[in-house]
Design an enzyme around this catalytic site. Structure first.
Site, PDB file in Angstrom:
ATOM      1  N   LYS A  73       0.887  -1.173  -0.078  1.00  0.00           N
ATOM      2  CA  LYS A  73       0.122   0.161  -0.086  1.00  0.00           C
ATOM      3  C   LYS A  73       0.823   1.118  -0.109  1.00  0.00           C
ATOM      4  CE  LYS A  73      -3.897   1.844   2.729  1.00  0.00           C
ATOM      5  NZ  LYS A  73      -4.945   1.627   3.670  1.00  0.00           N
ATOM      6  N   SER A 148      -9.752   2.038   2.559  1.00  0.00           N
ATOM      7  CA  SER A 148      -9.174   2.808   1.790  1.00  0.00           C
ATOM      8  C   SER A 148      -8.066   1.994   1.110  1.00  0.00           C
ATOM      9  CB  SER A 148      -8.245   3.911   2.581  1.00  0.00           C
ATOM     10  OG  SER A 148      -7.400   3.110   3.603  1.00  0.00           O
ATOM     11  N   SER A 172     -10.530  -0.592   6.708  1.00  0.00           N
ATOM     12  CA  SER A 172      -9.787  -0.385   5.287  1.00  0.00           C
ATOM     13  C   SER A 172      -9.381  -1.803   4.586  1.00  0.00           C
ATOM     14  CB  SER A 172      -8.795   0.755   5.496  1.00  0.00           C
ATOM     15  OG  SER A 172      -9.458   1.941   5.321  1.00  0.00           O
TER      16      SER A 172
HETATM   17  N1  GLN Z   1     -13.728   3.662   6.215  1.00  0.00           N
HETATM   18  C1  GLN Z   1     -13.127   4.284   7.297  1.00  0.00           C
HETATM   19  C2  GLN Z   1     -12.850   5.835   7.334  1.00  0.00           C
HETATM   20  O1  GLN Z   1     -13.413   6.602   6.460  1.00  0.00           O
HETATM   21  C3  GLN Z   1     -11.823   3.643   7.696  1.00  0.00           C
HETATM   22  C4  GLN Z   1     -10.788   4.123   7.076  1.00  0.00           C
HETATM   23  C5  GLN Z   1      -9.354   3.315   7.336  1.00  0.00           C
HETATM   24  O2  GLN Z   1      -9.422   2.162   7.881  1.00  0.00           O
HETATM   25  N2  GLN Z   1      -8.355   3.827   7.109  1.00  0.00           N
HETATM   26  O3  GLN Z   1     -12.169   6.314   8.082  1.00  0.00           O
END
Ligand code: GLN
Length: 482
Positions: A73, A148, A172
């Site tokens: 990532k 994400s 995410s």
């Molecule tokens: N979807 C969640 C957010 O919008 C989680 C994001 C994540 O785990 N980095 O923050």
């Protein structure tokens, strides 16, 4: 070679038997990925480096990851390779050092194929907000892939690599895994070092990974879980995880939340009922547990308070002064202001604004400290759950991946309108207490034929137990849901 059809162990064995070569694997996968680069799942394609490594590769039969391609990532630092965290502000940032997890993978001779797209700074859950473009669901172009860790999920789902690295602050890794029918694992907090990982919210951030097979999770845990003195939140969760392959499953006590059951549609209710019957047939226990609706309802707001405050604080070094992209301006203050205004997307700006608001002296007690108290109450409830159960079963979502048109321009703070809102952020439970949490493929939706996953969690530090349960469930689900 499509890695959907081969586990890491199988590829390794083919290499040991000389049936394939690392050079061929890499050449082939580079050709496949080249055709799909327009899908934006990679911010940087490291094909040249990968080719160079593969051309002179000395395969090491004692290392399970030797010669195995993977995707990292793009919020994980890689020495001398662009690392942007999906943000314009870091679009020229080349780290002078490796994150610990990148180093471990290098030491294990895994071959980096590219750096994957993410919602900027990990803030988001759609794949729509990486500065390099939108990553869509590979099964249906009108739908999100989730985020994400969007690009990492894409690469594994397409079978370009047998595994990829992701990070998980709220869900995410585990949410996109559900949307594309693969495995997504967020281990116990601190199991994989966060050193060199560009943070979102350190008290919630976890490093984990995606795979196509349950057994791959075990090999990766075995290699990647290491105490790291460079990360003050690192823990020693290393063990011989390969022992999991020999564990006999005793009676497992599965718990499912009443509040979740109450809002499942018929399709999911039927699927879960069928699963529960099968578990009971195998002499396991399945019971319903009431978590308390008001605690679940509080999760999205509490998550926002804590993660936005930590987020704005940890990102304060992104100002165009020391590194990254810089906008021109007349003085120091204006330079910072202009750089941040020009570089961050709307989601990030809104989150920073709300985060700063809570960090104001007069609001710290009122808002932030209160959120932490609510976090404690939720964690207490999770602890209580695990007095009675071994495994918590959670649906990662109530439906297949949403349409882009439905979610575009919305963010987590817009989910207050109905009493089911908590379900979108249910997986955050595991970030609050750091418990290990794995999403597995579960069913295909009858109408769209798209996947919906299932998520399981166990007590912190019981990753081996969760992994052996995952192995068991993989078999059971494949058999019962054909
Ligand atoms: N979807 C969640 C957010 O919008 C989680 C994001 C994540 O785990 N980095 O923050």
């Amino acid at each position: 070679m499509n890695f959907k059809n081969y586990s890491i162990r199988e590829i390794h064995n083919l290499l040991v038997e000389n049936k394939i070569s690392v050079k061929n694997i890499i050449e082939e996968v580079i050709q496949q990925v080249e055709k799909d680069l327009k899908e934006n799942f990679l911010i940087t394609f490291t094909s040249e480096q990968a080719k160079k490594v593969a051309n002179n590769f000395k395969f090491n039969k004692d290392k399970i990851l030797s010669g195995i391609p993977y995707v990292n990532k793009d919020n994980v630092s890689t020495k001398d390779i662009l690392t942007t965290a999906g943000s314009k502000i870091l679009s020229n940032y080349i780290p002078p050092y490796d994150a610990t997890v990148s180093k471990i993978l290098n030491d294990n001779e895994a071959i980096l194929l590219g750096k994957s797209a993410l919602d900027e700074l990990g803030m988001g859950g759609t794949g729509l907000f990486s500065f390099n473009g939108i990553v869509k669901n590979p099964f249906d172009n009108n739908r999100i892939i989730g985020g994400s860790s969007s690009g990492s999920a894409f690469a594994v789902c397409k079978g370009y690599v047998p595994f990829s690295i992701g990070t998980d602050t709220g869900d995410s890794i585990r949410k996109p895994a559900s949307y594309v029918g693969i495995y997504g694992y967020k281990p116990t907090y601190g199991s994989i070092s966060r050193y060199g990982v560009i943070p979102y919210a350190p008290s919630l951030d976890h490093v984990g990974f995606f795979t196509n097979h349950a057994e791959d999770l075990i090999y990766l845990a075995n290699e990647l879980f290491k105490y790291d003195p460079k990360d003050s939140t690192s823990i020693d969760n290393s063990k011989n995880y390969l022992d999991v392959f020999n564990t006999k499953n005793k009676k497992i006590r599965f718990g499912f939340l009443q509040e979740v059951w109450d809002i499942l549609d018929d399709q999911l209710k039927n699927a879960y009922s069928k699963l529960f019957e099968n578990l009971k047939k195998d002499n396991h226990e399945v019971e319903i547990f009431s978590f308390k609706k008001e605690l679940l309802d509080a999760i999205p707001a509490m998550y926002m308070m804590i993660s936005f405050a930590e987020g704005v604080s940890t990102s304060s070094n992104l100002d165009g002064i020391n590194f990254g992209v810089r906008s021109e301006a007349e003085n120091y203050q204006q330079l910072i202001k202009k750089t941040r205004t020009d570089s961050f997307n709307e989601t990030v700006k809104r989150r920073f604004l709300l985060g700063s608001y809570q960090l104001k002296k007069e609001n710290q007690e009122l808002l932030l400290a209160k959120s932490k108290k609510v976090r404690r109450l939720v964690v207490d409830r999770i602890n209580y759950f695990f007095k009675q159960f071994d495994i918590m079963i959670l649906p990662p979502s109530l439906d297949v991946a949403p349409l882009i048109s439905k979610v575009y321009g919305t963010d987590i703070e817009e989910r207050y309108d109905d009493s089911k809102a908590f379900i979108h952020d249910l997986l955050i439970l595991a970030n609050l207490n750091g418990m290990p949490s794995i999403t597995l493929p579960f069913i295909k939706d009858e109408t769209t034929k798209l996947p919906i996953g299932i998520n399981i969690c166990s007590k912190p530090f019981t990753d081996d137990y969760l992994l052996s349960t995952t192995l068991y469930l993989e078999k059971l689900i494949k058999k019962a849901f054909k």
